[in-house]
Design an enzyme around this catalytic site. Structure first.
Site, PDB file in Angstrom:
ATOM      1  CB  CYS A 144      -0.905  -0.003   1.239  1.00 55.20           C
ATOM      2  SG  CYS A 144      -2.073   1.370   1.278  1.00 55.20           S
ATOM      3  CG  HIS A 188      -5.802  -2.275  -1.934  1.00 52.51           C
ATOM      4  ND1 HIS A 188      -4.795  -2.915  -1.257  1.00 52.51           N
ATOM      5  CD2 HIS A 188      -5.542  -0.946  -1.793  1.00 52.51           C
ATOM      6  CE1 HIS A 188      -3.977  -2.014  -0.718  1.00 52.51           C
ATOM      7  NE2 HIS A 188      -4.402  -0.813  -1.050  1.00 52.51           N
ATOM      8  CD  GLU A 189      -6.950   1.319  -4.583  1.00 50.01           C
ATOM      9  OE1 GLU A 189      -5.950   0.638  -4.867  1.00 50.01           O
ATOM     10  OE2 GLU A 189      -6.925   2.190  -3.701  1.00 50.01           O
ATOM     11  CG  HIS A 192      -7.322   2.671   0.852  1.00 49.24           C
ATOM     12  ND1 HIS A 192      -6.594   2.792   2.004  1.00 49.24           N
ATOM     13  CD2 HIS A 192      -6.484   2.126  -0.057  1.00 49.24           C
ATOM     14  CE1 HIS A 192      -5.353   2.332   1.809  1.00 49.24           C
ATOM     15  NE2 HIS A 192      -5.274   1.916   0.560  1.00 49.24           N
TER      16      HIS A 192
HETATM   17  C1  LIG Z   1      -0.477  -5.252  -7.448  1.00 51.61           C
HETATM   18  C2  LIG Z   1       0.423  -4.098  -7.767  1.00 51.61           C
HETATM   19  N1  LIG Z   1       0.587  -3.135  -6.795  1.00 51.61           N
HETATM   20  C3  LIG Z   1       1.382  -2.093  -7.097  1.00 51.61           C
HETATM   21  N2  LIG Z   1       1.605  -1.101  -6.174  1.00 51.61           N
HETATM   22  N3  LIG Z   1       0.716  -0.960  -5.130  1.00 51.61           N
HETATM   23  C4  LIG Z   1      -0.537  -0.449  -5.413  1.00 51.61           C
HETATM   24  O1  LIG Z   1      -0.879  -0.117  -6.514  1.00 51.61           O
HETATM   25  C5  LIG Z   1      -1.481  -0.285  -4.243  1.00 51.61           C
HETATM   26  C6  LIG Z   1      -2.797  -0.957  -4.517  1.00 51.61           C
HETATM   27  C7  LIG Z   1      -2.673  -2.413  -4.942  1.00 51.61           C
HETATM   28  C8  LIG Z   1      -2.006  -3.318  -3.905  1.00 51.61           C
HETATM   29  C9  LIG Z   1      -2.625  -4.680  -4.140  1.00 51.61           C
HETATM   30  C10 LIG Z   1      -3.884  -4.495  -4.888  1.00 51.61           C
HETATM   31  C11 LIG Z   1      -4.045  -3.041  -5.172  1.00 51.61           C
HETATM   32  C12 LIG Z   1      -1.648   1.227  -4.077  1.00 51.61           C
HETATM   33  N4  LIG Z   1      -2.535   1.544  -2.985  1.00 51.61           N
HETATM   34  O2  LIG Z   1      -2.102   1.599  -1.751  1.00 51.61           O
HETATM   35  C13 LIG Z   1      -3.783   2.095  -3.330  1.00 51.61           C
HETATM   36  O3  LIG Z   1      -4.658   2.055  -2.261  1.00 51.61           O
HETATM   37  C14 LIG Z   1       2.007  -1.999  -8.341  1.00 51.61           C
HETATM   38  F1  LIG Z   1       2.763  -0.938  -8.622  1.00 51.61           F
HETATM   39  C15 LIG Z   1       1.784  -3.000  -9.274  1.00 51.61           C
HETATM   40  N5  LIG Z   1       2.336  -2.966 -10.533  1.00 51.61           N
HETATM   41  C16 LIG Z   1       1.976  -3.953 -11.549  1.00 51.61           C
HETATM   42  C17 LIG Z   1       1.756  -3.275 -12.896  1.00 51.61           C
HETATM   43  N6  LIG Z   1       2.934  -2.480 -13.265  1.00 51.61           N
HETATM   44  C18 LIG Z   1       2.728  -1.865 -14.569  1.00 51.61           C
HETATM   45  C19 LIG Z   1       3.941  -1.051 -14.961  1.00 51.61           C
HETATM   46  O4  LIG Z   1       4.213  -0.069 -13.956  1.00 51.61           O
HETATM   47  C20 LIG Z   1       4.443  -0.641 -12.648  1.00 51.61           C
HETATM   48  C21 LIG Z   1       3.217  -1.459 -12.225  1.00 51.61           C
HETATM   49  C22 LIG Z   1       3.484  -2.143 -10.889  1.00 51.61           C
HETATM   50  N7  LIG Z   1       0.995  -4.055  -8.978  1.00 51.61           N
HETATM   51 NI    NI Z   2      -3.621   1.118  -0.511  1.00 56.52          NI
END
Ligand SMILES: Cc1nc(NNC(=O)[C@H](CC2CCCC2)CN(O)CO)c(F)c(N2CCN3CCOC[C@@H]3C2)n1
Ligand code: NI
Length: 187
Positions: free
Chosen positions: A114, A157-158, A161
């Site tokens: 997160c 997940h969102e 929040h």
């Molecule tokens: C799974 C993932 N979680 C990343 N981060 N965490 C987040 O998004 C948090 C939200 C996610 C955590 C688990 C479910 C939702 C943010 N949150 O706290 C919002 O509430 C990533 F960054 C990521 N990816 C995969 C795809 N990739 C494409 C190219 O660019 C990089 C990107 C990286 N996949």
């Molecule tokens: Ni989060």
């Protein structure tokens, strides 16, 4: 433009509030906020911009993470399968609501992180594998979509929040990697 400095971290009380519904159609201010949230996600997934702006990668963001206690979320999930280019999801949701969900459960094999949590919290975060979500778009049109697997996990997940729930609330500290039979592990 939103950067990591705008994202509040665990311990900040806003992350534990139940966020308020927004007026529909969304105000100009709320539309602009949604656009900025989406821009943040796209920047965070652009290697050059992420480096330049020191952004952690993100596929979702919720307004409470910006200390704005409103029921607004943005998701920008690229399709994992190049053969199915539109199997991702990219949208801003106003007043999202889970209408129904599968009995089937799923979790990400890598666990979850997160942007508001500056530490690793190991463990499977078990969620519904499929959900039906209603929400309003920026124009105020009511949308109803069915999501599964990765897209469903991100949206849950969102939505957590905006209800004051953090991903690690779902992790059983004593048995973080124990899975009931039939839980789908998404790699
Ligand atoms: C799974 C993932 N979680 C990343 N981060 N965490 C987040 O998004 C948090 C939200 C996610 C955590 C688990 C479910 C939702 C943010 N949150 O706290 C919002 O509430 C990533 F960054 C990521 N990816 C995969 C795809 N990739 C494409 C190219 O660019 C990089 C990107 C990286 N996949
Ligand atoms: Ni989060």
């Amino acid at each position: 433009m939103i950067t990591m400095d705008d994202i509040i971290r665990e311990g900040h009380p806003t992350l534990r509030e139940v966020a308020k519904e927004v007026p529909i159609p969304p105000t100009e201010e709320d539309v602009k906020l949604g656009e900025e949230m989406m821009e943040f996600l796209k920047n965070s997934q652009d290697p050059v911009k992420a480096e330049e702006l020191h952004l952690r990668g993100g596929v979702g963001l919720a307004a409470p993470q910006l200390d704005i206690s409103k029921r607004i979320i943005a998701v920008h999930v690229p399709s994992l399968d190049p053969e199915k280019p539109d199997s991702g999801i990219s949208t801003v949701m106003y007043n999202p609501k889970i209408l129904s969900h599968s009995v089937q459960q799923a979790c990400l094999g890598e666990g979850e992180g997160c942007l508001s949590v500056d530490r690793e919290v190991p463990g499977y975060v078990v969620r519904a594998a499929r959900i039906t979500v209603s929400y309003y778009d920026a124009e105020g049109n009511k949308q109803k979509i069915r999501l599964k697997n990765y897209n469903a996990i991100v949206v849950q997940h969102e939505i957590d929040h905006i209800n004051g729930v953090m991903f690690y609330d779902h992790i059983d500290e004593k048995t973080p990697f124990t899975l009931d039979d039939g839980v789908l592990v998404i790699e």
